[in-house]
Design a protein around this motif. Structure first.
Motif, PDB file in Angstrom:
ATOM      1  N   GLU A 372       0.836  -1.210   0.000  1.00 39.20           N
ATOM      2  CA  GLU A 372       0.000   0.000   0.000  1.00 39.20           C
ATOM      3  C   GLU A 372       0.868   1.256   0.000  1.00 39.20           C
ATOM      4  O   GLU A 372       0.522   2.251  -0.645  1.00 39.20           O
ATOM      5  N   ARG A 375       2.383   1.987  -3.433  1.00 42.39           N
ATOM      6  CA  ARG A 375       1.458   2.549  -4.433  1.00 42.39           C
ATOM      7  C   ARG A 375       1.483   4.076  -4.367  1.00 42.39           C
ATOM      8  O   ARG A 375       0.528   4.735  -3.951  1.00 42.39           O
ATOM      9  N   TYR A 451       2.139  -0.598 -13.247  1.00 40.00           N
ATOM     10  CA  TYR A 451       2.576  -0.685 -11.849  1.00 40.00           C
ATOM     11  C   TYR A 451       1.389  -0.759 -10.888  1.00 40.00           C
ATOM     12  O   TYR A 451       1.310  -1.667 -10.046  1.00 40.00           O
ATOM     13  N   TYR A 452       0.460   0.173 -11.011  1.00 42.69           N
ATOM     14  CA  TYR A 452      -0.694   0.198 -10.097  1.00 42.69           C
ATOM     15  C   TYR A 452      -1.577  -1.041 -10.277  1.00 42.69           C
ATOM     16  O   TYR A 452      -2.138  -1.556  -9.311  1.00 42.69           O
ATOM     17  N   LEU A 455       0.087  -3.916  -8.386  1.00 42.54           N
ATOM     18  CA  LEU A 455      -0.050  -3.722  -6.939  1.00 42.54           C
ATOM     19  C   LEU A 455      -1.487  -3.931  -6.481  1.00 42.54           C
ATOM     20  O   LEU A 455      -1.738  -4.583  -5.456  1.00 42.54           O
ATOM     21  N   ASP A 456      -2.438  -3.382  -7.239  1.00 44.53           N
ATOM     22  CA  ASP A 456      -3.847  -3.520  -6.859  1.00 44.53           C
ATOM     23  C   ASP A 456      -4.272  -4.992  -6.871  1.00 44.53           C
ATOM     24  O   ASP A 456      -5.017  -5.440  -5.996  1.00 44.53           O
TER      25      ASP A 456
END
Length: 613
Positions: A372, A375, A451-452, A455-456
């Motif tokens: 988290e 991000r 990238y997001y 991560l998500d």
């Protein structure tokens, strides 16, 4: 008169016969102890005993016979006995000695379990030479020291339903004479036959051991998080497909030779790619590291293949060059390398034999918090700087794919799902890069769309698979380690009746220990040093249970590595008893290393033998 003086100096005939008999027994025992030591050495090392042909004309009689022949060169007495027709070196005697040694190790484990008074069980199964083998491991404590031990393999080839597997486990416990010792927890992978709430093994075992709570192997769960991410993000899946293609290409002897030659030439540490597998937990991070560190080597070898244009593989080399020299490949390589390193830390922690459920809960929440925090634009700026430097070094242009250039119509994702991270595939072929040109930089585009998204996907999957509800017991155990009575009640109440815990006395004991520790930021080791079994009896018992709770079935997975080393394709006809006994001696080296050959010989001599022992 001469005979009288001779008898006086040498002893009577009876005395001489007795002395000779004693010396014969000593020689026999010394010979047998050397055979036992040879058998133990080969078993500990997991080495094959027998050769294809073991007669006198054979050039290779197998490791056991060859080692005995080696001993015979330097020990005339050993050579004399080994050359006899009764040499006690037959396969039947080998199996008997191996079984006695293995039972010696198991008896040590069983005595420690009985001393503790309870244990946890871990099971998993795997296929080996057309057989389905179930590995049985146990976890227990001895004076607050955690042990995870391997007990054996069970052949469950006939049936693998929950009823048959449960029956196999119960029969094994009965044969081991530990069926009356309470099981406080059970850990398996997430297969329905093992974890099913209605008819799984965990439910059926609870009928016999009501306090045996089920812990879904956390190492398997974190691996499933990575698998989910690879399945749900199309570009990540394509990236690992390219890695797999590289592995296949460089697994050929000729290309692998060129790879090693180029590594030596460029003075790069020799590393190789491995096959991508859903069950090999570290394969993805190790492959990312291997490609990153050997990128220059891979490019050089592939270019040489294309320039030579000698065989049919040149088309594949051209395709691989085109694939790995794309900006998207470089970007996903460095992003996934950075992300998977964090997951690998968690995976390694969850596989440790001494890790506790409370520690696991803390590190899981810590990893979620880390992702988290990752991000953010600042973190991606660091990664982007690494990407651009790597791209410049290898002359790869970094740019966003052309948007809207392809007129072919593609299936789009539903607009209702746009703000969500989907946990299953939807069949769409559409990418955000296909949008009409937007006034944002390449860096911003890759941050949002690569990238997001990664991560998500990981954060969502981790929060689902490691939800507060699924970690309720783990959080309660962590609170118990911190001596927080109210927060640890779910854990305490589960074992209250089994251990005959007095709740009021327990609360008082926890309060006294907490107040006796001067440092407010105390650790678990600080608590354990203060607990006296006679003074804090309730806390002592519960602390042992808390340490006994498993967090994974990684010990079973490790035993499968041994299974494939011992039961190789040339040893596939080995019977089940010998296979299990050799596995125990090989895995539990800390116990088998201290086995005394004298004790084994004494047990061996209990039966009538053809030589005096």
């Amino acid at each position: 008169m001469t005979g009288y003086y001779s008898a006086k100096s040498t002893g009577s005939i009876v005395e001489q016969l007795s002395t000779a008999h004693k010396q014969n027994i000593l020689n026999n025992r010394l010979y047998m102890k050397k055979l036992i030591d040879i058998i133990l050495l080969l078993s500990r090392q997991g080495i094959a005993f027998r050769g294809h042909i073991e007669n006198t004309n054979s050039l290779n009689k197998g490791n056991f016979q060859e080692m005995c022949s080696f001993f015979s060169k330097y020990d005339s007495e050993f050579n004399r006995m080994f050359s006899n027709s009764i040499s006690y070196s037959s396969p039947k005697i080998q199996n008997e000695i191996i079984a006695i040694c293995s039972q010696n190790v198991k008896d040590t484990i069983f005595s420690e379990i009985k001393e503790t008074g309870f244990f946890s069980i871990m099971c998993d199964d795997a296929r080996c030479h057309k057989e389905e083998q179930m590995s049985i491991c146990v976890r227990y404590t001895k004076k607050f020291q955690v042990f995870e031990r391997f007990l054996g393999f069970i052949d469950v080839s006939q049936k693998q339903d929950s009823e048959s597997l449960t029956s196999a486990i119960l029969n094994f416990l009965e044969q081991s004479n530990i069926q009356n010792i309470p099981i406080v927890a059970q850990s398996y992978d997430g297969a329905a036959v093992m974890s099913g709430k209605r008819a799984g093994v965990q439910t059926k075992l609870k009928e016999y051991y009501p306090s045996a709570i089920y812990v879904h192997c956390m190492a398997h769960r974190i691996n499933l998080v990575v698998i989910d991410m690879c399945k749900n993000i199309k570009e990540a899946k394509q990236f690992f497909n390219s890695i797999e293609a590289l592995y296949v290409h460089f697994s050929r002897p000729s290309t692998n030779f060129k790879l090693k030659e180029m590594q030596n030439k460029l003075n790069i540490k020799a590393t190789t790619l491995m096959a991508i597998s859903d069950t090999r937990w570290v394969c993805r991070i190790q492959n990312c590291d291997a490609v990153y560190n050997n990128f220059e080597v891979l490019i050089e070898v592939l270019n040489d293949e294309v320039d030579l244009n000698k065989d049919m593989d040149v088309a594949q080399a051209i395709g691989l060059l085109s694939s790995i020299q794309k900006a998207s490949f470089i970007i996903y390589l460095i992003i996934l390398q950075d992300v998977l390193k964090v997951i690998n830390i968690l995976s390694n922690q969850l596989q440790k034999k001494t890790s506790t459920l409370g520690e696991a809960s803390n590190i899981i929440f810590g990893v979620i918090q880390t992702f988290e925090n990752y991000r953010s634009s600042n973190k991606f700026s660091e990664i982007w700087s690494k990407i651009t430097n790597f791209a410049e070094k290898h002359n790869i242009p970094i740019e966003t794919p052309s948007r809207g250039s392809n007129s072919k119509r593609k299936r789009k994702e539903s607009t209702y799902l746009r703000d969500y991270c989907t946990s299953t595939t939807t069949g769409h072929e559409y990418s955000e890069f296909d949008e009409p040109s937007l006034n944002i930089s390449d860096q911003e585009n890759w941050k949002i769309n690569a990238y997001y998204r990664i991560l998500d996907a990981i954060i969502t999957s981790m929060k689902t698979r490691f939800s507060s509800e699924s970690l309720r017991l783990a959080s309660s155990v962590d609170s118990f380690f911190k001596l927080q009575f109210k927060e640890s009640l779910p854990f305490i109440q589960n074992y209250e009746k089994l251990l005959d815990i007095n709740i009021e006395s327990l609360e008082a004991e926890m309060t006294v220990i907490k107040n006796s520790i001067q440092n407010s930021d105390f650790t678990l080791s600080d608590v354990l040093q203060k607990i006296d079994q006679n003074v804090f009896s309730n806390l002592y018992k519960l602390m042992q249970v808390a340490l006994t709770l498993p967090i994974s079935s990684a010990s079973c997975e490790r035993s499968f590595s041994v299974m494939r080393r011992i039961k190789t394709w040339i040893r596939s006809s080995m019977n089940q008893e010998r296979f299990t006994d050799m596995s125990i001696l090989h895995i539990e080296r800390d116990i088998s290393n201290v086995i005394e050959s004298e004790n084994i010989l004494n047990q061996f001599a209990l039966k009538n033998r053809r030589i005096d022992l």
